[in-house]
Design an enzyme around this catalytic site. Structure first.
Site, PDB file in Angstrom:
ATOM      1  N   GLY A  34      -9.115  85.503   3.291  1.00  0.00           N
ATOM      2  CA  GLY A  34     -10.117  84.787   2.515  1.00  0.00           C
ATOM      3  C   GLY A  34     -11.548  85.225   2.813  1.00  0.00           C
ATOM      4  CE1 TYR A  51     -18.399  86.773  -2.646  1.00  0.00           C
ATOM      5  CE2 TYR A  51     -16.348  87.778  -1.942  1.00  0.00           C
ATOM      6  CZ  TYR A  51     -17.028  86.830  -2.669  1.00  0.00           C
ATOM      7  OH  TYR A  51     -16.334  85.943  -3.393  1.00  0.00           O
ATOM      8  CD1 TRP A  52     -16.136  86.960   1.820  1.00  0.00           C
ATOM      9  CD2 TRP A  52     -16.268  85.498   3.508  1.00  0.00           C
ATOM     10  NE1 TRP A  52     -15.589  85.761   1.392  1.00  0.00           N
ATOM     11  CE2 TRP A  52     -15.657  84.862   2.408  1.00  0.00           C
ATOM     12  CE3 TRP A  52     -16.463  84.762   4.700  1.00  0.00           C
ATOM     13  CZ2 TRP A  52     -15.242  83.523   2.455  1.00  0.00           C
ATOM     14  CZ3 TRP A  52     -16.042  83.446   4.740  1.00  0.00           C
ATOM     15  CH2 TRP A  52     -15.439  82.844   3.626  1.00  0.00           C
ATOM     16  CD1 TRP A 107      -8.578  82.968  -4.755  1.00  0.00           C
ATOM     17  CD2 TRP A 107      -8.899  82.679  -6.941  1.00  0.00           C
ATOM     18  NE1 TRP A 107      -8.876  84.193  -5.299  1.00  0.00           N
ATOM     19  CE2 TRP A 107      -9.081  84.046  -6.640  1.00  0.00           C
ATOM     20  CE3 TRP A 107      -9.038  82.280  -8.273  1.00  0.00           C
ATOM     21  CZ2 TRP A 107      -9.403  85.003  -7.598  1.00  0.00           C
ATOM     22  CZ3 TRP A 107      -9.371  83.225  -9.227  1.00  0.00           C
ATOM     23  CH2 TRP A 107      -9.548  84.568  -8.891  1.00  0.00           C
ATOM     24  CD  GLN A 154      -7.098  82.689  -0.860  1.00  0.00           C
ATOM     25  OE1 GLN A 154      -6.760  81.685  -1.462  1.00  0.00           O
ATOM     26  NE2 GLN A 154      -8.261  83.275  -1.059  1.00  0.00           N
ATOM     27  CG  ASP A 183     -12.570  88.367  -0.457  1.00  0.00           C
ATOM     28  OD1 ASP A 183     -12.034  87.459   0.203  1.00  0.00           O
ATOM     29  OD2 ASP A 183     -12.586  88.377  -1.698  1.00  0.00           O
ATOM     30  CD1 TRP A 194      -8.872  80.262   0.157  1.00  0.00           C
ATOM     31  CD2 TRP A 194      -9.313  79.607   2.250  1.00  0.00           C
ATOM     32  NE1 TRP A 194      -9.866  81.069   0.642  1.00  0.00           N
ATOM     33  CE2 TRP A 194     -10.160  80.694   1.931  1.00  0.00           C
ATOM     34  CE3 TRP A 194      -9.424  79.052   3.513  1.00  0.00           C
ATOM     35  CZ2 TRP A 194     -11.096  81.213   2.828  1.00  0.00           C
ATOM     36  CZ3 TRP A 194     -10.359  79.560   4.409  1.00  0.00           C
ATOM     37  CH2 TRP A 194     -11.178  80.629   4.068  1.00  0.00           C
ATOM     38  CG  ASP A 195     -10.956  78.768  -3.770  1.00  0.00           C
ATOM     39  OD1 ASP A 195     -10.383  79.680  -3.151  1.00  0.00           O
ATOM     40  OD2 ASP A 195     -12.144  78.828  -4.129  1.00  0.00           O
ATOM     41  CD  GLU A 234     -18.301  83.214  -4.344  1.00  0.00           C
ATOM     42  OE1 GLU A 234     -19.046  83.676  -5.242  1.00  0.00           O
ATOM     43  OE2 GLU A 234     -17.209  83.734  -4.047  1.00  0.00           O
TER      44      GLU A 234
HETATM   45  C1  GLC Z   1     -13.425  85.067  -2.853  1.00  0.00           C
HETATM   46  C2  GLC Z   1     -13.332  84.537  -1.441  1.00  0.00           C
HETATM   47  C3  GLC Z   1     -12.013  83.819  -1.230  1.00  0.00           C
HETATM   48  C4  GLC Z   1     -11.900  82.717  -2.274  1.00  0.00           C
HETATM   49  C5  GLC Z   1     -12.137  83.233  -3.686  1.00  0.00           C
HETATM   50  C6  GLC Z   1     -12.290  82.110  -4.697  1.00  0.00           C
HETATM   51  O1  GLC Z   1     -12.468  86.016  -3.120  1.00  0.00           O
HETATM   52  O2  GLC Z   1     -13.514  85.547  -0.520  1.00  0.00           O
HETATM   53  O3  GLC Z   1     -11.922  83.295   0.053  1.00  0.00           O
HETATM   54  O4  GLC Z   1     -10.664  82.087  -2.187  1.00  0.00           O
HETATM   55  O5  GLC Z   1     -13.311  83.983  -3.745  1.00  0.00           O
HETATM   56  O6  GLC Z   1     -13.296  81.221  -4.287  1.00  0.00           O
END
Ligand code: GLC
Length: 430
Positions: free
Chosen positions: A162, A350-351, A35, A103, A164, A37-38, A394
């Protein structure tokens, strides 16, 4: 409770255990690919004990760049049916296989930090080799994702920013037609508790948008003009402004004065343009819909990235700080991803409430830079406590500090190593 020394060892083990050879996966079961930005945050974690590996993580990521500068949000280096939607659903036909959305562009900032703490000439050479690729990505944003010409960033999918499943996307995503979505089977809910994940309706909308992009042949011109979801995302925007500033510093350091001028002009444009996102009723920068022109009118953890971007007037900064204080009274651990006093808040879904260490790290970085040291330190210590209490999840419930989503999570472990551990070096002492 595990001791800080043990946690540091555990964090390193997570990074090396989730290494698939040149890139890491966020979590082996739930997210078995690279992924975008990860990987950048994970590189900063690696930098605390293996600088060579840190650079490799970012270099591998840029191996997935498209010819026009676009950087996909997932690179599918190896097939794995543990995740849906896989490469066939995206249908981008690229080598390596990748998704068709992007991202948050955190790479320039991380590369600047690594460059400024470089120990050898080889490291500086690696930064110079990455520099034109990052510039090409930033130019892509400028060309395809600034429909208003204000230096803000259009998001074409809730996954691009990011964050979601943020309630910010509820109203605009409700406009997306889901009647033509092909039947599908989710994989996330077989790994994780359903109460923590997006609903079926959310997923239908995500898939309808992937289908739109695929049918448009991932032509980003068409997507920018006709995609049924077109939000200016406050998080993406603030992160790109910050990244442009860091890329500007790199351009200067590398003697690329013409590029620096180009970047300066873009930064000036955005610093003014962000006012389009300012919501004076609630005293916050918020995402705003390009189609309806409506502000989400919601305070999220991404709103506080204005400090990290270094934007806003004194009055705007004060009003954002008032929101930060208000949020901190309602949450035990800073920073919840969503306003805990809003009716859409959900502490584990989530978020819609849970707290993500990577966003918190950026918020704290910004707070420190604007002189709000006490707040920056509170955010850091709250994250330290959540990790000590629950390990490397996470995300975390901002009320209880319990883990949410996947465990043994790579970027969270990286944030412990870089920033949250009692003896973490921070970006300037890497
Ligand atoms: C989820 C998050 C995203 C991240 C991904 C992997 O989809 O919302 O921001 O990059 O997980 O951690």
């Amino acid at each position: 409770m595990t001791s800080p020394t043990e946690l540091t060892q555990e964090a390193r083990n997570i990074l090396t255990g989730n290494d698939r050879g040149g890139y890491t996966v966020p979590n082996g079961r739930v997210y078995p690919f690279q992924w975008n930005w990860d990987s950048v945050f994970v590189a900063l974690g690696f930098a605390t004990f293996d600088r060579d590996r840190a650079w490799t993580e970012i270099e591998t990521l840029f191996d997935g760049q498209w010819d026009d500068g676009f950087m996909p949000h997932i690179i599918f280096w190896k097939d794995d049916d543990g995740y849906f939607p896989g490469s066939a659903i995206w249908g981008t036909n690229k080598d390596p296989k990748s998704s068709g959305i992007t991202q948050p562009p955190v790479a320039a900032t991380a590369i600047r930090w690594l460059y400024e703490t470089a120990k050898t000439d080889d490291e500086k050479a690696r930064a110079s080799a990455l520099y034109p690729k990052v510039l090409a990505w930033h130019r892509w944003f400028h060309e395809y994702r600034d429909p208003l010409g204000k230096g803000l960033v259009l998001s074409s999918h809730p996954w691009e920013g990011g964050r979601d499943n943020s309630p910010e996307w509820d109203a605009p995503a409700a406009q997306v037609d889901v009647s033509r979505v092909d039947p599908y089977v989710r994989r996330d809910t077989s790994h994780l508790d359903q109460s923590m994940r997006p609903t079926k309706l959310d997923y239908d909308r995500y898939l309808a948008l992937v289908q739109f992009g695929r049918e448009a042949g991932w032509n980003h011109d068409v997507i920018a003009r006709e995609n049924p979801f077109r939000m200016i995302d406050v998080g993406l925007t603030m992160i790109l402004i910050r990244a442009n500033k860091d890329l500007y510093a790199l351009a200067k350091a590398l003697g690329r004065d013409k590029d620096a001028e180009e970047l300066r002009a873009r930064i000036d444009l955005s610093e003014d343009g962000v006012n389009w996102l300012w919501n004076d009723d609630i005293g916050s920068f918020c995402s705003r819909d390009v189609i309806s022109e409506k502000s989400s009118a919601m305070v999220t953890s991404a709103s506080f990235l204005a400090f990290y971007a270094g934007v806003g007037s004194d009055v705007q900064r004060q009003r954002q700080l008032e929101n930060l204080k208000r949020v901190s009274k309602a949450a035990t651990y800073m920073v919840p991803s969503f306003d805990p006093e809003h009716e859409a808040f959900d502490s584990i879904r989530y978020w819609r409430g849970p707290s993500w260490a990577i966003v918190n790290f950026m918020v704290a970085t910004g707070l420190r830079e604007v002189g709000e040291e006490a707040w920056a330190e509170k955010v850091r210590l709250d994250n330290q406590k959540m990790m000590e209490k629950s390990g490397f999840y996470e995300a975390y419930c901002p009320i209880e500090g319990s883990g949410t989503g996947g465990d043994d999570f790579t970027w969270t472990a990286a944030m412990w190593l870089l920033w949250a551990a009692p003896d973490a070096p921070g970006v300037s002492n890497l």
